[in-house]
Design a protein around this motif. Structure first.
Motif, mmCIF file in Angstrom:
data_model
loop_
_atom_site.group_PDB
_atom_site.id
_atom_site.type_symbol
_atom_site.label_atom_id
_atom_site.label_comp_id
_atom_site.label_asym_id
_atom_site.label_seq_id
_atom_site.Cartn_x
_atom_site.Cartn_y
_atom_site.Cartn_z
ATOM 1 N N ALA A 167 -25.194 -7.052 -8.248
ATOM 2 C CA ALA A 167 -24.525 -7.414 -6.992
ATOM 3 C C ALA A 167 -25.151 -8.675 -6.408
ATOM 4 O O ALA A 167 -24.463 -9.569 -5.909
ATOM 5 N N GLU A 214 -27.651 -3.020 -8.259
ATOM 6 C CA GLU A 214 -28.086 -3.866 -7.130
ATOM 7 C C GLU A 214 -28.404 -5.278 -7.607
ATOM 8 O O GLU A 214 -28.139 -6.255 -6.922
ATOM 9 N N GLU A 225 -23.263 -12.304 -5.787
ATOM 10 C CA GLU A 225 -23.264 -12.958 -4.475
ATOM 11 C C GLU A 225 -23.742 -14.413 -4.610
ATOM 12 O O GLU A 225 -23.153 -15.338 -4.050
#
Ligand code: PGA
Length: 364
Positions: free
Chosen positions: A343, A340, A347
């Motif tokens: 990620a 997570e 982004e």
């Protein structure tokens, strides 16, 4: 009351009443009559509460703070340490200037206390586990750059284990290293310790890219492939001595035979972001500290040669102490959570890349 005495000296008692210099006669005599396993005397004359107090005083460096942490009065703490000292037969603390430090005997007792208390704390968790409930305490020390993700991981962890009390210390690399050496916390999120040894376990964790940041209005924000030397005349905002980012930036400049022109030193990543927006200069920050701004703020990443500096966090703990069951559970939980974090970084990287494309298009 406490405020008028030097730090660490218990109020309501003299220095010596808390730190007896010689064992009492009774204690000295009785200590020779040990039981069959040789430790009967201490079992009869010390209490777990006294050991807990000693552990807290050594860890916090002060009688006052230990009393506060354990919700006791200072005279109670002094009295208990006096009794423990008499049972051991040696002073446990000595006064050094305004501070106190453990004597050699105090250090020995402290090492034993930590083992005893950690065994008990693990027992508490194992027993609680049998009832389907985890309880206990987790002490975490993290770098300033990791404070952007640690609360989130802790939040998710505490939802699964609501009975666990958590303390989170956020500070720079130098202080984290000191805390690691002092066994102040159960687990650390930090860069790789420079001197690794058998006593320190390091587990590679999430990436920590260090990026060059400027205001979106900065003329270099719309340029590509900027040589590092082109930044030599820029005003630089640098983190405080002891910061890992600071060391990394200075090393990067030094590798190109350059020294940044430092306009300001600030001890906080958030204050640095404000200073950049305020037009005070450019700075190197962790991309983790910019994930919120990547959605469209007033900060841009500069496309500078040698940047981002690719670093990595590590989950670190001292092998000198057995890792508590809670800390081990958290460690596994954090490792599972890592995708997570990656990620979120990816982004932010995409968002900043799109922003740069727009700024490049505008400036050409
Ligand atoms: P720090 O963080 O600058 O707060 O010491 C260092 C790092 O993220 O590597």
């Amino acid at each position: 009351m406490a405020g008028r005495k030097p730090k660490g000296v218990p109020a309501g008692s003299s220095r010596h009443s808390a730190m007896p210099q010689t064992p009492t006669r009774d204690a000295a005599e009785t200590r020779t009559s040990t039981g069959s396993n040789g430790s009967d005397y201490l079992i009869r004359h010390t209490t777990l509460r006294q050991l807990q107090l000693l552990e807290a005083i050594v860890r916090l460096g002060s009688f006052t703070r230990a009393a506060e942490e354990l919700f006791l009065t200072q005279p109670t703490v002094s009295m208990q340490i006096k009794k423990l000292s008499e049972a051991i037969g040696s002073p446990l603390f000595r006064q050094v200037g305004r501070a106190i430090e453990p004597t050699d005997a105090g250090r020995e007792v402290h090492a034993a206390c930590r083992d005893i208390l950690s065994t008990l704390s693990n027992l508490e968790i194992k027993l609680a586990d049998l009832k389907g409930l985890k309880r206990g305490r987790l002490r975490l020390g993290v770098l300033t750059t990791a404070k952007y993700v640690a609360p989130e991981i802790l939040g998710a962890f505490c939802q699964v284990y609501p009975g666990i009390d958590v303390s989170l210390k956020v500070t720079n690399r130098e202080n984290i290293l000191e805390r690691l050496m002092g066994h102040d916390d159960d687990l650390y999120v930090m860069g790789q310790p420079r001197e690794t040894n058998d006593q320190i376990q390091t587990i590679p964790f999430a990436p920590n890219p260090l990026v060059m940041v400027a205001s979106v209005e900065h003329p270099l924000a719309g340029r590509c492939a900027i040589p590092l030397s082109a930044l030599a005349d820029e005003n630089f905002i640098l983190r405080e001595p002891g910061s890992g980012i600071r060391d990394a930036v200075l090393a990067q400049f030094a590798s190109g035979g350059l020294v940044p022109r430092v306009r300001m030193q600030l001890g906080s990543n958030e204050a640095i972001k404000r200073a950049i927006v305020g037009g005070l200069g450019i700075a190197v920050l962790s991309l983790h500290s910019l994930t919120l701004e990547s959605g469209g703020g007033r900060l841009a990443l500069l496309d500078v040669e040698g940047f981002p500096i690719m670093r990595r966090w590590h989950l670190v703990y001292s092998r000198a102490r057995e890792l508590s069951l809670i800390a081990r559970t958290f460690l596994d939980f954090a490792i599972d959570y890592e995708p997570e974090i990656r990620a979120r970084l990816a982004e932010a990287e995409d968002n900043f890349a799109r922003l740069r494309e727009r700024l490049v298009a505008q400036s050409s």
